[in-house]
Design an enzyme around this catalytic site. Structure first.
Site: not given
Ligand code: VAH
Length: 316
Positions: A34-36, A8, A142, A138, A10-12
């Protein structure tokens, strides 16, 4: 940590962490993936689809890494829009990464989030150890990920470590598909148009952190003395509890005419309301001495300066 694979990348978080790791551990000791493939990779780069069983293992073996920092994931709002895809990436990818760490005896980091808590979790000063019944895909990913990483530690001896990130604010790479993305957008719009319409309602508190603190936390935790850690997956960390009006107030100190109004997005508002208002981060301080350096005002000064430069270079 000596040689690190970042998924990951290339992510934030990944885009900034890769640079920070390269300046700390050496250009050739950090393999970004990353994936690309990006147009112009800034260093060693490998394409990895984390949902393909052996790809993380193969690349980890090829470069003889000693650590995997696994960041590849869908964030909260995108995961809520595509829950099954989120499960495949967030959980399928995590299992593949953990299996590679187990087979090759690697140190392992993956982030959790304040999203791992739910509406039945104590909302204020949320404890390190408490009820976790998240109501988003999500959050399910987690909290399941936290327990899975603890399992790989206790069952297979994999040195797994993680933090529960709050909303992260950064200027290098925009977040994608998060609930807290408003806290990044507001700085760009303050400079571009002088006004911002928040999709999160006034008074909605969430923990937040400036990216430099988040990067420091990852390195500090991974370098911490294992014997001091009573927890592993994952530590509460935070820099501030903030609502949209706090960003407005901080930005107005530099752009007096800045205005904010509200057009609430029920989906992301619902996600935000299911998360804590403020979390307790004492365990991270006690077990590996973590303390955030940036508060709202210090973050706002730096963000406005950096985003102004980006807009000037027309690269924003
Ligand atoms: C989101 N930036 O908004 C992430 C993070 C606590 C927020 O997990 O999904």
């Amino acid at each position: 940590m000596k040689k690190i694979l970042v998924t990951g990348a290339l992510g934030q978080i990944g885009s900034e962490l890769t640079e920070k790791l390269r300046s700390t551990y050496g250009e050739d000791n950090v393999i970004a993936s990353d994936i690309r493939r990006p147009e112009q990779p800034s260093g060693i780069f490998e394409e990895i689809d984390v949902t393909k069983e052996k790809e993380i293992y193969e690349i980890s073996k090829k470069y003889k890494v000693d650590t995997i920092i696994h960041l590849a994931a869908l964030l909260s709002a995108k995961a809520e829009a595509f829950p099954k895809v989120a499960w495949e990436i967030n959980m399928g990818g995590l299992v593949n990464a953990l299996e590679a760490a187990k087979e090759l005896d690697l140190k392992f980091f993956t982030p959790s989030s304040i999203g791992a808590f739910g509406p039945s979790t104590p909302k204020n000063n949320t404890p390190q150890d408490t009820l976790q019944r998240p109501t988003t895909m999500y959050g399910v990913n987690k909290v399941a990920g936290e327990i899975l990483c603890d399992y790989y530690y206790s069952r297979f001896g994999v040195d797994t470590r993680g933090v529960r990130f709050p909303g992260l604010i950064s200027y290098v790479t925009a977040p994608g598909g998060g609930t807290t993305d408003y806290a990044v957008e507001v700085y760009y719009e303050a400079l571009r148009s002088g006004t911002y319409t928040s999709y999160i309602a006034k008074g909605t508190h969430m923990d937040m952190m400036y990216m430099p603190d988040a990067l420091q936390a990852i390195i500090q935790l991974m370098e911490a003395d294992s014997d001091r850690l009573k927890h592993r997956n994952a530590f509460n960390i935070t820099a501030m509890s903030a609502a949209p009006e706090h960003f407005e107030e901080a930005i107005r100190k530099h752009i007096p005419d800045f205005t904010m109004d509200y057009q609430v997005d029920p989906v992301r508002q619902g996600i935000a309301e299911s998360w804590p208002d403020s979390i307790n981060a004492d365990a991270a301080k006690e077990e590996w001495d973590f303390e955030a350096a940036y508060d709202m005002d210090a973050m706002t000064v730096d963000m406005l300066e950096k985003v102004r430069e980006k807009i000037k270079k027309n690269s924003a």
